[in-house]
Write an enzyme that holds these catalytic residues in place. Structure first.
Site, PDB file in Angstrom:
ATOM      1  N   LYS A  72      16.476   6.855  47.765  1.00  0.00           N
ATOM      2  CA  LYS A  72      16.873   5.886  47.787  1.00  0.00           C
ATOM      3  C   LYS A  72      18.554   5.800  48.532  1.00  0.00           C
ATOM      4  CE  LYS A  72      19.177   4.555  45.461  1.00  0.00           C
ATOM      5  NZ  LYS A  72      18.688   2.483  45.211  1.00  0.00           N
ATOM      6  N   ARG A  99      15.647   2.870  35.696  1.00  0.00           N
ATOM      7  CA  ARG A  99      15.486   2.663  37.173  1.00  0.00           C
ATOM      8  C   ARG A  99      15.046   3.990  37.186  1.00  0.00           C
ATOM      9  NH1 ARG A  99      17.885   6.958  37.225  1.00  0.00           N
ATOM     10  NH2 ARG A  99      17.308   6.957  39.876  1.00  0.00           N
ATOM     11  N   GLY A 100      15.378   4.004  38.404  1.00  0.00           N
ATOM     12  CA  GLY A 100      13.802   5.744  39.106  1.00  0.00           C
ATOM     13  C   GLY A 100      12.473   5.438  38.643  1.00  0.00           C
ATOM     14  N   ALA A 101      11.659   5.138  40.002  1.00  0.00           N
ATOM     15  CA  ALA A 101      10.532   5.513  40.103  1.00  0.00           C
ATOM     16  C   ALA A 101       9.466   5.465  38.705  1.00  0.00           C
ATOM     17  CB  ALA A 101       9.661   6.065  41.097  1.00  0.00           C
ATOM     18  N   GLN A 133      24.783   6.785  41.217  1.00  0.00           N
ATOM     19  CA  GLN A 133      23.644   7.266  40.350  1.00  0.00           C
ATOM     20  C   GLN A 133      23.720   9.312  40.214  1.00  0.00           C
ATOM     21  OE1 GLN A 133      22.682   4.823  42.617  1.00  0.00           O
ATOM     22  NE2 GLN A 133      20.403   3.518  41.903  1.00  0.00           N
ATOM     23  N   ARG A 143      11.646  -4.942  40.539  1.00  0.00           N
ATOM     24  CA  ARG A 143      11.807  -4.555  42.179  1.00  0.00           C
ATOM     25  C   ARG A 143      10.443  -3.770  42.946  1.00  0.00           C
ATOM     26  NH1 ARG A 143      15.266   0.409  40.895  1.00  0.00           N
ATOM     27  NH2 ARG A 143      16.561  -0.379  42.607  1.00  0.00           N
ATOM     28  N   ASP A 178      10.615   7.235  45.879  1.00  0.00           N
ATOM     29  CA  ASP A 178      10.427   5.525  45.479  1.00  0.00           C
ATOM     30  C   ASP A 178       9.092   5.269  45.951  1.00  0.00           C
ATOM     31  OD1 ASP A 178      12.935   5.963  45.131  1.00  0.00           O
ATOM     32  OD2 ASP A 178      12.866   4.600  43.537  1.00  0.00           O
TER      33      ASP A 178
HETATM   34  O1  MRU Z   1      17.372   2.509  42.928  1.00  0.00           O
HETATM   35  P1  MRU Z   1      16.598   2.956  41.661  1.00  0.00           P
HETATM   36  O2  MRU Z   1      18.157   3.980  41.132  1.00  0.00           O
HETATM   37  O3  MRU Z   1      15.961   2.713  40.624  1.00  0.00           O
HETATM   38  O4  MRU Z   1      16.210   4.922  42.486  1.00  0.00           O
HETATM   39  C1  MRU Z   1      16.430   5.903  42.251  1.00  0.00           C
HETATM   40  C2  MRU Z   1      15.677   6.829  43.229  1.00  0.00           C
HETATM   41  O5  MRU Z   1      16.141   6.083  44.827  1.00  0.00           O
HETATM   42  C3  MRU Z   1      14.863   8.323  42.794  1.00  0.00           C
HETATM   43  O6  MRU Z   1      15.891   8.760  43.598  1.00  0.00           O
HETATM   44  C4  MRU Z   1      13.588   7.982  43.109  1.00  0.00           C
HETATM   45  O7  MRU Z   1      13.509   6.555  41.871  1.00  0.00           O
HETATM   46  C5  MRU Z   1      12.371   9.107  42.284  1.00  0.00           C
HETATM   47  S1  MRU Z   1      13.447   8.496  41.152  1.00  0.00           S
HETATM   48  C6  MRU Z   1      12.637  10.853  40.336  1.00  0.00           C
END
Ligand code: MRU
Length: 343
Positions: free
Chosen positions: A245, A45-47, A193, A86, A234
């Site tokens: 998030k 996960r994470g963009a 997270q 997603r 994101d």
């Molecule tokens: O739902 P997630 O865990 O994928 O959400 C992640 C976030 O909101 C991060 O802050 C965002 O993707 C930036 S990652 C460098």
């Protein structure tokens, strides 16, 4: 350096983040559908990490094809599978578009060339991500002073990228410059997270981190225990409004009320110029049981109504700067983002 996702022995390999911090397990997939499921289930996960994983998954899907009869249709099916995983992180669609551009360019070549070109592009996207994060880190580090404490929300670290991280990359770069930086990590309900991932990776690097529940941030700001806030993103709209998030918006409002600079750290691939402002950013709604349960334990009446938006939008006026690999964009954002993206 901690690496989140990679391609090895014909498989997409990734650290299964649903198991952290209890277990460090490497998941291995040789079926693109499993890679897509891993994104949905947030094993990765994470963009930026979602985008890279999708690119590797697309390459995997094409490399595994035995018949070329329906090549164009198969490519479409594979990319659509990833596009449905997603909705909020635009890096996913950005990576799919890069893979599509290579496919369209090579579609009339022989199949081994098509396969190799797609794999090369996915590997390139992965390697670029690391360099981009290091560059974000170098620009962001200049904003931090020796001795400061930074609050972060969710995980915008190595685990949210291929390696190094965006918001946590800024902290890593400032520490590498010799500054003494401490981190306060919001736990980030419902999926924790911050607690599970940010604390885990910072401790692994020996970086001073203190965990708080989400509701403690305002208290600590008032007590002057937080100097700066840095979070990831994101999707960033053309006017700088930023989806990140769930809970990020609350932190931004608190930071404004307490005169604390609030920064976004994100690659340019997170900027979506086709979206005029934050109100148009699609917000993922996730399963209610993520809120009713913590780690398998029911913490609310089992049929209670639940809302579970995974992201919220922070308006540009709450943002002190957007740290990218090409420099820091500041208000007025429409102009600075245009300049930085060349868009
Ligand atoms: O739902 P997630 O865990 O994928 O959400 C992640 C976030 O909101 C991060 O802050 C965002 O993707 C930036 S990652 C460098």
């Amino acid at each position: 350096m901690l690496r989140t996702v990679w391609f090895e022995d014909g498989k997409v390999k990734l650290i299964d983040q649903t198991k952290l911090p209890q277990q460090e397990i490497i998941a291995q997939y040789d079926d693109y559908k499993e890679v897509a499921r891993a994104i949905v289930d947030m094993e990765v996960r994470g963009a930026p990490a979602i985008g890279v994983t999708a690119a590797l998954g697309i390459a995997l899907g094409i490399c595994k094809l035995v018949s070329l009869e329906n090549l164009k249709k198969d490519f479409l099916t594979i990319t659509e599978t990833f596009a449905k995983t997603r909705p909020t992180a635009v890096n996913l669609f950005w990576a799919i578009n890069r893979m599509r551009a290579v496919f369209e360019k090579e579609v009339n070549s022989d199949i081994s060339h098509i396969k190799q070109s797609l794999l090369d592009e996915a590997l390139k996207i992965a390697e670029e991500d690391i360099l981009i994060n290091q560059s974000i880190g170098n620009y962001g580090a200049k904003l931090l002073r020796d001795g400061e404490t930074v609050l972060t929300h969710c995980n915008a670290g190595a685990l949210a990228t291929v390696a190094y991280g965006t918001a946590l990359g800024v902290i890593r770069a400032a520490i590498a410059e010799g500054k003494n930086i401490k981190v306060i990590a919001d736990e980030t309900r419902p999926l924790l997270q911050g607690a599970r991932l940010t604390c885990w990776e910072l401790e692994k690097d020996g970086i001073d981190v203190t965990l708080i529940t989400d509701s403690m941030a305002g208290y600590l700001m008032k007590e002057k225990k937080i100097d700066k806030v840095i979070v990831g993103a994101d999707r960033i709209a053309a006017n700088g409004d930023t989806a990140n998030k769930i809970g990020t918006y609350s932190v931004a409002v608190l930071a404004k009320a307490n005169n604390i600079p609030f920064y976004i750290a994100a690659p340019i691939s997170t900027i979506d110029l086709s979206i005029n402002d934050g109100s148009k950013i699609p917000i993922e709604q996730r399963n209610a049981d993520e809120v009713r349960f913590i780690d398998g334990l029911l913490v609310a009446p089992k049929d209670v109504k639940v809302k579970n938006p995974a992201f919220d939008v922070t308006e540009n006026e709450l943002i002190s700067g957007i740290i990218t690999e090409k420099g820091v964009a500041r208000a007025p954002y429409r102009q600075s983002i245009k300049k930085i993206t060349g868009g």
